[in-house]
Design an enzyme around this catalytic site. Structure first.
Site, PDB file in Angstrom:
ATOM      1  N   ARG A 245       0.852  -1.189   0.000  1.00 33.76           N
ATOM      2  CA  ARG A 245       0.000   0.000   0.000  1.00 33.76           C
ATOM      3  C   ARG A 245       0.890   1.242   0.000  1.00 33.76           C
ATOM      4  O   ARG A 245       2.006   1.221   0.536  1.00 33.76           O
ATOM      5  CB  ARG A 245      -0.930   0.000   1.214  1.00 33.76           C
ATOM      6  CG  ARG A 245      -1.914  -1.165   1.220  1.00 33.76           C
ATOM      7  CD  ARG A 245      -2.743  -1.191   2.498  1.00 33.76           C
ATOM      8  NE  ARG A 245      -3.673  -2.309   2.486  1.00 33.76           N
ATOM      9  CZ  ARG A 245      -3.385  -3.535   2.940  1.00 33.76           C
ATOM     10  NH1 ARG A 245      -2.176  -3.779   3.447  1.00 33.76           N
ATOM     11  NH2 ARG A 245      -4.283  -4.495   2.892  1.00 33.76           N
ATOM     12  N   LYS A 272      -2.352  -2.147   7.837  1.00 38.70           N
ATOM     13  CA  LYS A 272      -3.803  -2.006   7.924  1.00 38.70           C
ATOM     14  C   LYS A 272      -4.411  -3.064   8.830  1.00 38.70           C
ATOM     15  O   LYS A 272      -5.330  -2.779   9.598  1.00 38.70           O
ATOM     16  CB  LYS A 272      -4.409  -2.105   6.518  1.00 38.70           C
ATOM     17  CG  LYS A 272      -5.921  -1.927   6.479  1.00 38.70           C
ATOM     18  CD  LYS A 272      -6.431  -1.990   5.060  1.00 38.70           C
ATOM     19  CE  LYS A 272      -7.945  -1.800   5.014  1.00 38.70           C
ATOM     20  NZ  LYS A 272      -8.462  -1.870   3.625  1.00 38.70           N
ATOM     21  N   HIS A 335      -2.568   3.039  -5.957  1.00 38.78           N
ATOM     22  CA  HIS A 335      -3.053   1.778  -5.407  1.00 38.78           C
ATOM     23  C   HIS A 335      -3.158   0.709  -6.495  1.00 38.78           C
ATOM     24  O   HIS A 335      -3.134  -0.491  -6.200  1.00 38.78           O
ATOM     25  CB  HIS A 335      -4.422   1.990  -4.748  1.00 38.78           C
ATOM     26  CG  HIS A 335      -4.884   0.834  -3.921  1.00 38.78           C
ATOM     27  ND1 HIS A 335      -4.565   0.699  -2.586  1.00 38.78           N
ATOM     28  CD2 HIS A 335      -5.627  -0.255  -4.245  1.00 38.78           C
ATOM     29  CE1 HIS A 335      -5.101  -0.417  -2.119  1.00 38.78           C
ATOM     30  NE2 HIS A 335      -5.755  -1.012  -3.090  1.00 38.78           N
ATOM     31  N   ARG A 338      -1.087  -2.676  -6.911  1.00 40.52           N
ATOM     32  CA  ARG A 338      -1.464  -3.908  -6.198  1.00 40.52           C
ATOM     33  C   ARG A 338      -2.407  -4.740  -7.071  1.00 40.52           C
ATOM     34  O   ARG A 338      -2.271  -5.964  -7.172  1.00 40.52           O
ATOM     35  CB  ARG A 338      -2.132  -3.550  -4.869  1.00 40.52           C
ATOM     36  CG  ARG A 338      -1.156  -3.017  -3.841  1.00 40.52           C
ATOM     37  CD  ARG A 338      -1.854  -2.387  -2.641  1.00 40.52           C
ATOM     38  NE  ARG A 338      -2.736  -3.283  -1.935  1.00 40.52           N
ATOM     39  CZ  ARG A 338      -2.351  -4.194  -1.033  1.00 40.52           C
ATOM     40  NH1 ARG A 338      -1.052  -4.343  -0.755  1.00 40.52           N
ATOM     41  NH2 ARG A 338      -3.218  -4.959  -0.408  1.00 40.52           N
ATOM     42  N   HIS A 361      -3.399  -9.490   2.686  1.00 40.61           N
ATOM     43  CA  HIS A 361      -4.840  -9.612   2.889  1.00 40.61           C
ATOM     44  C   HIS A 361      -5.089 -10.574   4.033  1.00 40.61           C
ATOM     45  O   HIS A 361      -4.374 -11.570   4.180  1.00 40.61           O
ATOM     46  CB  HIS A 361      -5.533 -10.132   1.620  1.00 40.61           C
ATOM     47  CG  HIS A 361      -5.652  -9.089   0.564  1.00 40.61           C
ATOM     48  ND1 HIS A 361      -5.924  -9.384  -0.752  1.00 40.61           N
ATOM     49  CD2 HIS A 361      -5.516  -7.729   0.616  1.00 40.61           C
ATOM     50  CE1 HIS A 361      -5.968  -8.262  -1.460  1.00 40.61           C
ATOM     51  NE2 HIS A 361      -5.717  -7.244  -0.648  1.00 40.61           N
ATOM     52  N   TYR A 371       0.049 -18.878  10.184  1.00 43.04           N
ATOM     53  CA  TYR A 371       0.775 -20.056   9.703  1.00 43.04           C
ATOM     54  C   TYR A 371       1.159 -19.892   8.241  1.00 43.04           C
ATOM     55  O   TYR A 371       2.304 -20.121   7.850  1.00 43.04           O
ATOM     56  CB  TYR A 371      -0.107 -21.294   9.882  1.00 43.04           C
ATOM     57  CG  TYR A 371       0.488 -22.560   9.292  1.00 43.04           C
ATOM     58  CD1 TYR A 371       1.467 -23.278   9.974  1.00 43.04           C
ATOM     59  CD2 TYR A 371       0.071 -23.019   8.047  1.00 43.04           C
ATOM     60  CE1 TYR A 371       2.019 -24.433   9.435  1.00 43.04           C
ATOM     61  CE2 TYR A 371       0.617 -24.167   7.499  1.00 43.04           C
ATOM     62  CZ  TYR A 371       1.585 -24.875   8.201  1.00 43.04           C
ATOM     63  OH  TYR A 371       2.123 -26.005   7.657  1.00 43.04           O
TER      64      TYR A 371
END
Length: 408
Positions: A245, A272, A335, A338, A361, A371
């Site tokens: 970002r 975020k 942006h 991404r 995300h 994990y």
């Protein structure tokens, strides 16, 4: 003999306590100083008790007799009139306290508990929404008296101005405060639940992004050729390789980056999702960072503003650079890098879990998320280097040549 108003007025103190009966347990307690107080003798659960009914003449003879009959009715129902009076008094006191607790008081208490986990920017944003948009309408209102219509009246002002997304943010904020009040025992019900159902839907915001390999190659060449502030130029050249970002890149600190191990670890406070994020750095990025260090030094901000070394470059600075290259808002955004990376990597068959982990995300399952982020690091390291090599291969090449990206 029953009392009359005339007898009551004629009663005079004698220096001793006097008890003048009206019958049925009701009597006047005449103090040595002349005070006239209504009392009621009664028995409950085998015990003799006394109930205060008020002061004469504030409580008249008629009213005192009425209160005596009400006490008898309670006794007939198996209720202790004295305890009943205490309960009513406690309920009135509790209601008075409840009425004194305002929306602003509850909101500030909620903010005080929550804000320590937020970034300074988020703290400022939430406080501004409270002070500028909710407190003027709800701040002085008793929290317990607020209804759904009160909350809607406050947040629909934003909706009426056309700021639909802000209205939804305010609705969510009211809901969080209301839930806190219910869980904390301040309110019995969460009346602010589901407020967004009464608002116009938010139009999904899509960031313009280039997803054509050939067009992306031309964009990369344009970025390479752009002449401007060193921090802006380096940030724009690095952004396509790392697809973080904008704020995460612009706020990068040298202490987060290890050029020897080719890793950049963004701390949770700057992410975020409030979790640290590890970014494997391709050789091309390491080279650009070495170059940037010649301008900014090896401490503090990686991309300091030309106006102040303590402030990073702005998002508008990156955006303006794209516009000067001829890329309008409908074609490419900061942006959008991404989106570009996600689209092309998915199209070329890379594991979706690797891509999502690299984009930071969130998984629905927090344990699986943690994990996967650790487990995918070797795969992401290879993917990021292949992506960087692919971008280098796109510069000035045709769509046919761009198909040479390696598949995992």
């Amino acid at each position: 003999m029953k009392l009359t108003d005339a007898k009551l007025r004629a009663l005079k103190p004698t220096g001793k306590t006097q008890k003048i009966s009206d019958g049925g347990g009701l009597y006047i307690h005449l103090s040595p100083a002349g005070g006239k107080l209504w009392r009621l003798f009664y028995r409950f659960d085998g015990k003799q008790k006394t109930l205060a009914l008020g002061k004469y003449p504030d409580v008249s003879l008629v009213e005192a007799r009425k209160r005596r009959e009400e006490a008898r009715e309670l006794l007939g129902q198996g209720i202790d009139p004295g305890e009943h009076k205490k309960q009513i008094k406690a309920a009135v006191a509790a209601e008075a306290v409840e009425q004194a607790i305002t929306f602003e008081a509850v909101a500030r208490e909620w903010y005080g508990k929550k804000h320590i986990a937020w970034t300074p920017g988020h703290q400022k944003k939430i406080l501004a929404r409270l002070e500028n948009q909710l407190f003027p309408c709800l701040g002085n209102r008793s929290f317990s008296s607020l209804e759904v219509s009160d909350y809607l009246g406050a947040i629909q002002k934003a909706e009426a101005r056309g700021t639909i997304e802000t209205a939804h943010r305010l609705a969510q904020l009211c809901g969080q405060i209301s839930r806190y009040a219910r869980i904390s025992g301040i309110a019995k019900h969460d009346v602010a639940a589901g407020l967004t159902e009464a608002l116009s839907p938010v139009q999904t915001k899509h960031y313009a992004a280039i997803t054509s390999p050939a067009d992306l190659g031309h964009l990369l060449l344009a970025i390479d050729a752009y002449q401007g502030e060193p921090a802006i130029c380096h940030a724009l050249r690095i952004l396509p390789y790392v697809f973080v970002r904008s704020g995460e890149l612009r706020g990068a600190m040298w202490e987060e980056i290890d050029l020897d191990t080719a890793e950049w670890i963004i701390p949770a406070a700057r992410m975020k999702m409030r979790r640290p994020h590890v970014i494997p750095l391709a050789r091309q990025v390491v080279k650009l960072l070495h170059s940037m260090r010649d301008y900014s030094g090896s401490h503090g901000l990686v991309f300091p503003s030309s106006f102040s070394a303590s402030r990073c470059i702005s998002d508008m600075g990156l955006l303006n650079a794209l516009r000067r290259m001829g890329y309008g808002k409908e074609v490419m955004t900061v942006h959008g890098f991404r989106t570009t990376a996600s689209t092309l990597l998915n199209e070329h068959g890379y594991n979706r879990g690797w891509i999502e982990a690299q984009l930071a995300h969130a998984e629905r399952n927090a344990i699986r998320d943690a994990y996967n982020r650790a487990e995918y690091l070797p795969e992401r390291r290879r993917m990021m280097q292949e992506w960087a090599d692919y971008l280098d291969g796109l510069r000035g090449q045709s769509d046919q040549q761009s198909a040479n990206i390696g598949k995992p």
